[in-house]
Design a protein around this motif. Structure first.
Motif, mmCIF file in Angstrom:
data_model
loop_
_atom_site.group_PDB
_atom_site.id
_atom_site.type_symbol
_atom_site.label_atom_id
_atom_site.label_comp_id
_atom_site.label_asym_id
_atom_site.label_seq_id
_atom_site.Cartn_x
_atom_site.Cartn_y
_atom_site.Cartn_z
ATOM 1 N N GLN A 1 50.295 56.885 49.155
ATOM 2 C CA GLN A 1 50.180 57.404 47.798
ATOM 3 C C GLN A 1 48.749 57.244 47.294
ATOM 4 N N THR A 2 48.381 58.128 46.392
ATOM 5 C CA THR A 2 47.101 58.057 45.695
ATOM 6 C C THR A 2 47.368 58.293 44.219
ATOM 7 N N ILE A 3 46.927 57.361 43.395
ATOM 8 C CA ILE A 3 47.067 57.489 41.941
ATOM 9 C C ILE A 3 45.665 57.404 41.353
ATOM 10 N N THR A 4 45.280 58.430 40.629
ATOM 11 C CA THR A 4 43.965 58.454 39.994
ATOM 12 C C THR A 4 44.142 58.411 38.489
ATOM 13 N N GLY A 5 43.471 57.461 37.860
ATOM 14 C CA GLY A 5 43.571 57.309 36.418
ATOM 15 C C GLY A 5 42.218 57.000 35.801
ATOM 16 N N GLN A 6 42.223 56.587 34.552
ATOM 17 C CA GLN A 6 40.981 56.290 33.836
ATOM 18 C C GLN A 6 40.227 55.110 34.434
ATOM 19 N N ASN A 7 40.955 54.172 35.007
ATOM 20 C CA ASN A 7 40.329 52.963 35.557
ATOM 21 C C ASN A 7 39.977 53.077 37.030
ATOM 22 N N GLY A 8 40.149 54.241 37.615
ATOM 23 C CA GLY A 8 39.812 54.423 39.018
ATOM 24 C C GLY A 8 40.987 54.939 39.827
ATOM 25 N N THR A 9 40.930 54.684 41.091
ATOM 26 C CA THR A 9 41.926 55.180 42.033
ATOM 27 C C THR A 9 42.633 54.025 42.717
ATOM 28 N N VAL A 10 43.918 54.200 42.928
ATOM 29 C CA VAL A 10 44.713 53.241 43.697
ATOM 30 C C VAL A 10 45.311 54.002 44.867
ATOM 31 N N LYS A 11 45.101 53.481 46.070
ATOM 32 C CA LYS A 11 45.687 54.071 47.275
ATOM 33 C C LYS A 11 46.420 52.985 48.033
ATOM 34 N N GLY A 12 47.490 53.373 48.703
ATOM 35 C CA GLY A 12 48.219 52.410 49.511
ATOM 36 C C GLY A 12 49.542 52.967 49.992
ATOM 37 N N CYS A 13 50.321 52.090 50.584
ATOM 38 C CA CYS A 13 51.631 52.447 51.111
ATOM 39 C C CYS A 13 52.637 52.555 49.970
ATOM 40 N N SER A 14 53.663 53.365 50.184
ATOM 41 C CA SER A 14 54.673 53.553 49.156
ATOM 42 C C SER A 14 56.001 53.963 49.789
ATOM 43 N N THR A 15 57.034 53.916 48.979
ATOM 44 C CA THR A 15 58.349 54.389 49.402
ATOM 45 C C THR A 15 58.661 55.699 48.680
ATOM 46 N N LYS A 16 59.659 56.388 49.149
ATOM 47 C CA LYS A 16 60.083 57.625 48.501
ATOM 48 C C LYS A 16 60.502 57.350 47.060
ATOM 49 N N ALA A 17 61.225 56.264 46.845
ATOM 50 C CA ALA A 17 61.701 55.914 45.498
ATOM 51 C C ALA A 17 60.534 55.643 44.551
ATOM 52 N N GLU A 18 59.505 54.943 45.033
ATOM 53 C CA GLU A 18 58.340 54.671 44.187
ATOM 54 C C GLU A 18 57.625 55.965 43.813
ATOM 55 N N CYS A 19 57.474 56.860 44.770
ATOM 56 C CA CYS A 19 56.813 58.138 44.498
ATOM 57 C C CYS A 19 57.619 58.974 43.503
ATOM 58 N N GLU A 20 58.932 58.982 43.648
ATOM 59 C CA GLU A 20 59.767 59.726 42.709
ATOM 60 C C GLU A 20 59.695 59.129 41.302
ATOM 61 N N GLY B 1 37.006 52.152 50.147
ATOM 62 C CA GLY B 1 36.334 52.232 51.438
ATOM 63 C C GLY B 1 37.306 52.693 52.498
ATOM 64 N N PRO B 2 36.838 52.779 53.702
ATOM 65 C CA PRO B 2 37.696 53.238 54.806
ATOM 66 C C PRO B 2 38.591 52.130 55.366
ATOM 67 N N THR B 3 39.209 51.371 54.482
ATOM 68 C CA THR B 3 40.088 50.283 54.900
ATOM 69 C C THR B 3 41.529 50.780 54.940
ATOM 70 N N ALA B 4 42.189 50.556 56.047
ATOM 71 C CA ALA B 4 43.582 50.973 56.183
ATOM 72 C C ALA B 4 44.486 49.751 56.233
ATOM 73 N N GLU B 5 45.679 49.919 55.702
ATOM 74 C CA GLU B 5 46.686 48.864 55.778
ATOM 75 C C GLU B 5 47.874 49.374 56.570
ATOM 76 N N ILE B 6 48.550 48.485 57.240
ATOM 77 C CA ILE B 6 49.764 48.838 57.981
ATOM 78 C C ILE B 6 50.936 48.675 57.035
ATOM 79 N N CYS B 7 51.685 49.742 56.865
ATOM 80 C CA CYS B 7 52.812 49.732 55.931
ATOM 81 C C CYS B 7 54.007 48.977 56.510
ATOM 82 N N SER B 8 54.831 48.455 55.623
ATOM 83 C CA SER B 8 56.063 47.795 56.053
ATOM 84 C C SER B 8 57.069 48.862 56.485
ATOM 85 N N ALA B 9 58.147 48.439 57.074
ATOM 86 C CA ALA B 9 59.128 49.371 57.646
ATOM 87 C C ALA B 9 59.748 50.288 56.598
#
Length: 76
Positions: A49-68, A35-43
């Motif tokens: 990030q958006t990850i789409t897989g067989q079980n659906g989609t995960v969206k949320g805040c991320s760091t550069k290291a996590e994305c890499e 849904g159109p729910t937003a979260e405030i990211c930590s410092a």
């Protein structure tokens, strides 16, 4: 002395404005219910990030290291 007070107040407000960084906001969801729910990211979280897989989609805040670490699996 009265003219000095407004100048001091303006100076204090400007100081606070530049000391507080604007927080990043990312859409947040897990699974099939996004849904159109937003979260405030930590410092340390500097991207969304958006990850789409067989079980659906995960969206949320991320760091550069996590994305890499996730590589092409994540859309950061």
């Amino acid at each position: 002395m009265k003219p000095q007070f407004p100048l001091m107040l303006i100076g204090m407000l400007l100081f606070e404005a530049f000391q507080t960084p604007a927080a990043l906001k990312c859409y947040k969801c897990e699974g099939s219910t996004c849904g159109p729910t937003a979260e405030i990211c930590s410092a340390d979280q500097d991207r969304c990030q958006t990850i789409t897989g067989q079980n659906g989609t995960v969206k949320g805040c991320s760091t550069k290291a996590e994305c890499e670490k996730l590589g092409s699996a994540a859309n950061c």
